[in-house]
Design an enzyme around this catalytic site. Structure first.
Site, mmCIF file in Angstrom:
data_model
loop_
_atom_site.group_PDB
_atom_site.id
_atom_site.type_symbol
_atom_site.label_atom_id
_atom_site.label_comp_id
_atom_site.label_asym_id
_atom_site.label_seq_id
_atom_site.Cartn_x
_atom_site.Cartn_y
_atom_site.Cartn_z
ATOM 1 N N LYS A 13 0.818 -1.213 0.000
ATOM 2 C CA LYS A 13 0.000 0.000 0.000
ATOM 3 C C LYS A 13 0.855 1.269 0.000
ATOM 4 O O LYS A 13 0.620 2.189 -0.774
ATOM 5 C CB LYS A 13 -0.822 -0.041 1.282
ATOM 6 N N ARG A 88 -9.023 3.327 9.304
ATOM 7 C CA ARG A 88 -8.702 1.941 9.647
ATOM 8 C C ARG A 88 -9.754 1.300 10.515
ATOM 9 O O ARG A 88 -9.636 0.130 10.849
ATOM 10 C CB ARG A 88 -7.394 1.933 10.414
ATOM 11 N N ARG A 127 10.441 -7.886 4.574
ATOM 12 C CA ARG A 127 10.540 -6.490 5.010
ATOM 13 C C ARG A 127 11.227 -6.380 6.369
ATOM 14 O O ARG A 127 11.987 -5.452 6.619
ATOM 15 C CB ARG A 127 9.142 -5.865 5.077
ATOM 16 N N ARG A 133 11.685 -2.604 10.592
ATOM 17 C CA ARG A 133 10.699 -1.778 11.283
ATOM 18 C C ARG A 133 10.341 -2.392 12.627
ATOM 19 O O ARG A 133 10.224 -3.610 12.744
ATOM 20 C CB ARG A 133 9.428 -1.690 10.425
ATOM 21 N N ARG A 144 -1.125 -7.169 13.855
ATOM 22 C CA ARG A 144 -1.596 -6.191 12.857
ATOM 23 C C ARG A 144 -2.563 -6.843 11.872
ATOM 24 O O ARG A 144 -3.553 -6.237 11.460
ATOM 25 C CB ARG A 144 -0.410 -5.570 12.112
#
Ligand code: AMP
Length: 195
Positions: A13, A88, A127, A133, A144
């Site tokens: 996204k 969200r 990632r 992150r 999440r």
């Protein structure tokens, strides 16, 4: 044009939002990026958001709604915006509709990027290795994804109950190919299709 880019964590996204916003010539407004900047600044909002973000949960609706309302009033967002990571939750979507209505504006398109959970797990592992992150640990990602299914996926159902245009795009494949799919879906006449 106000576009909501909608998709699960790890769906690409953010990357796509950045590319598509520049094609549409509107600011890319990413609540996750804005919150990470607040954390880096050590502001009151950042200090409140940091542990919540690290756990994979959502920060309270009223806080993020205020952040977005201020941002949408900035001069660069007067003609449009590409929203990434907001709304969200259904209450956030309702608050966005209400705030836009007060200003005589509305969400023009919700663009939903579809990626399966299996593919998301594969990407997020990658990632975590590349970007490191804080919320890309396996536990935080699982949280999440859980939050996405329970709180965020219903946002699409909410938009189905309003007259908002929803465009669904397959988010699996080469990054450039997905960008082209999105651009074509948003600008079927080809406007802005050049690189
Ligand atoms: P993102 O970069 O969009 O994945 O966002 C990273 C984290 O920021 C999320 O896991 C949430 O903790 C927080 N966050 C970002 N956008 C929102 C939002 N609209 N509502 C609540 N929390 C958010």
């Amino acid at each position: 044009m106000i576009v909501v880019l909608f998709g699960p964590p790890g769906s690409g996204k953010g990357t796509q939002a950045h590319r598509v916003a520049s094609r549409l010539n509107v600011p890319h407004i990413a609540t996750g990026d804005m919150l990470r900047a607040e954390v880096a600044r050590g502001s009151a909002l950042g200090r409140e958001a940091e542990p919540i973000m690290a756990s994979g949960k959502l920060i309270p609706d009223d806080l993020i709604v205020r952040v977005i309302e201020v941002r949408l009033d900035d001069p660069d967002a007067r003609t449009g915006a590409l929203l990434d990571g907001f709304p969200r939750t259904v209450p956030q979507a309702q608050a966005l509709d209400a705030m836009l209505r007060r200003k005589g504006r509305a969400v023009d398109v919700v663009l939903a990027l579809h990626v399966s959970d299996t593919e998301l797990h594969r990407r997020i592992q990658h990632r975590a290795e590349v970007e490191g992150r804080a919320d890309d640990t396996e536990a935080a990602f699982a949280e999440r994804l859980r939050v996405y299914h329970s709180e965020t996926a219903p946002v699409l159902d909410y938009y189905r109950t309003t007259a908002t245009t929803i465009v669904e795009v397959d988010g699996v494949g080469d990054i450039d190919a997905v960008t082209e799919r999105i651009a074509k879906a948003l600008m079927p006449d080809g406007a802005g299709a050049s690189r």
